[in-house]
Design a protein around this motif. Structure first.
Motif, PDB file in Angstrom:
ATOM      1  N   ASP A  91       0.683  -1.312   0.021  1.00 57.91           N
ATOM      2  CA  ASP A  91       0.011  -0.040   0.089  1.00 57.91           C
ATOM      3  C   ASP A  91       0.866   1.142  -0.110  1.00 57.91           C
ATOM      4  N   THR A  92       0.355   2.422  -0.551  1.00 57.33           N
ATOM      5  CA  THR A  92       0.825   3.660  -0.596  1.00 57.33           C
ATOM      6  C   THR A  92      -0.136   4.521   0.546  1.00 57.33           C
ATOM      7  N   VAL A  93       0.376   5.000   1.512  1.00 56.19           N
ATOM      8  CA  VAL A  93      -0.181   5.530   2.645  1.00 56.19           C
ATOM      9  C   VAL A  93      -0.017   7.084   2.663  1.00 56.19           C
ATOM     10  N   ASN A 138       4.237   0.089   1.373  1.00 54.86           N
ATOM     11  CA  ASN A 138       5.399   0.179   0.554  1.00 54.86           C
ATOM     12  C   ASN A 138       6.022   1.603   0.567  1.00 54.86           C
ATOM     13  N   LYS A 139       4.835   2.556   0.700  1.00 51.58           N
ATOM     14  CA  LYS A 139       5.375   3.868   0.729  1.00 51.58           C
ATOM     15  C   LYS A 139       4.448   4.463   1.674  1.00 51.58           C
ATOM     16  N   VAL A 140       5.249   5.372   2.612  1.00 53.91           N
ATOM     17  CA  VAL A 140       4.353   6.037   3.518  1.00 53.91           C
ATOM     18  C   VAL A 140       4.699   7.618   3.438  1.00 53.91           C
ATOM     19  N   ILE A 141       3.722   8.343   3.111  1.00 54.26           N
ATOM     20  CA  ILE A 141       4.110   9.847   2.729  1.00 54.26           C
ATOM     21  C   ILE A 141       3.368  10.532   3.991  1.00 54.26           C
ATOM     22  N   VAL A 142       4.016  11.523   4.552  1.00 50.11           N
ATOM     23  CA  VAL A 142       3.697  12.361   5.642  1.00 50.11           C
ATOM     24  C   VAL A 142       3.622  13.821   5.185  1.00 50.11           C
TER      25      VAL A 142
END
Length: 345
Positions: free
Chosen positions: A166-168, A190-194
């Motif tokens: 998941d991309t979150v 897979n990808k965590v964007i904050v």
């Protein structure tokens, strides 16, 4: 006993109070660690109880049994316990359908004496229900105090099934945002964007698995999220902050068919304008999230005290109870991720 007593908004006084009496068939817990929660800070800096003061808040409570009247010897002096603040009846329709977070008969922890004190009473009803957990030897009180804030994060991510690949996107890099970033990585994202407006918090959250950080004050967060996801948007977007504008913006960060969670509460009375046409034509799912059901509370507790979860990384400040006002300020400015207060020490 010593207690941090609220006399009104921003008026918290550490003073001597009478030790509470042991409830019938209940117990007195000697508080060894109590987390300082964002909701505690909100309650203590606003007229949350509408003039019904003085009051002692604090609901992320861990300690040892100091007195007991519990039947059948279920709890002994010195037992190490974590107390989840809400006790669920497990009998109402909500509980029986698996949604005890919506229990119609739950204990109202706001009206009880809280844990910003040397001692706190635990009622027989709490002992009979699902809110008391024994700590294994070797687990620190400080680590166990993270069980409560982790429970809602755990429940949210389980409910929307954050999973492998998941991309979150997480909007908000406060303590809860840090929990979300770490747990999303543990679940296989897979990808965590904050997204955040505080550079200090954006720097801190990198240690919890954030792959990309965006300061929405200096760049267009929606455009940046789209760029980082090859124009598609994220699988899941979690708005974990109190800004109505962030909730309105969150829908544009999700892919077609994606999920948006309104996790952080906004100021009471706030109204959020959301483009429902965009939601309609992009098949978006929007969830409100609050609390955790009974089994999720248990699972979060087990995770918080396990080697899998880096509790010590979250706890940036350990302070004596007398420094509660310092802890509030450290949290509000973003210097602290998680403050844990130590009564009795």
């Amino acid at each position: 006993m010593q207690a941090a007593v609220m006399y009104g908004p921003n008026d918290i006084r550490v003073e001597e109070r009478e030790k509470p009496k042991c409830p019938p068939k209940g117990l007195i817990l000697k508080v060894m660690a109590v987390g300082l929660c964002g909701s505690d800070i909100r309650n203590m800096t606003t007229d949350s109880l509408q003039g019904k003061y003085p009051h002692i808040f604090g609901h992320e409570i861990v300690g040892t049994v100091d007195e007991t009247d519990a039947p059948d010897g279920a709890y002994q002096l010195g037992d190490r316990l974590y107390i989840y603040p809400e006790d669920h009846c497990l009998k109402c329709k909500a509980c029986r359908s698996g949604h005890s977070e919506n229990c119609m008969n739950s204990g109202n922890y706001i009206n009880r004496q809280g844990g910003f004190a040397d001692f706190v009473p635990v009622t027989n009803l709490q002992l009979q229900r699902d809110s008391v957990f024994k700590l294994p030897e070797g687990v620190s009180f400080e680590a166990a105090s993270l069980s409560e804030p982790l429970s809602s994060v755990y429940a949210c991510q389980e409910n929307i099934n954050i999973t492998l690949g998941d991309t979150v996107v997480i909007i908000g890099a406060g303590p809860i945002g840090c929990f979300h970033a770490q747990l999303a990585k543990l679940r296989g994202a897979n990808k965590v964007i904050v997204v955040e407006i505080n550079d200090k918090r954006l720097e801190l959250i990198k240690q919890f698995g954030a792959d990309y950080t965006i300061n929405s004050m200096s760049e267009d967060a929606v455009k940046k999220v789209r760029k980082l996801t090859n124009g598609c948007g994220a699988d899941k977007v979690i708005s974990a902050n109190p800004a109505p504008s962030a909730q309105a913006q969150s829908i544009f960060m999700a892919r077609k068919g994606g999920i948006i969670v309104l996790f952080g509460g906004v100021p009471k009375g706030s109204m959020v304008e959301i483009d429902t046409n965009y939601i309609h034509y992009n098949n978006l799912w929007i969830y409100g999230h609050f609390g955790a059901n009974s089994i999720q509370v248990q699972k979060a507790f087990e995770l918080a005290i396990s080697p899998q979860f880096p509790a010590n990384k979250f706890i940036t400040h350990i302070l004596p109870l007398k420094d509660i006002n310092k802890g509030i300020e450290l949290t509000r400015t973003g210097e602290a991720i998680k403050v844990v207060l130590l009564p009795n020490r």
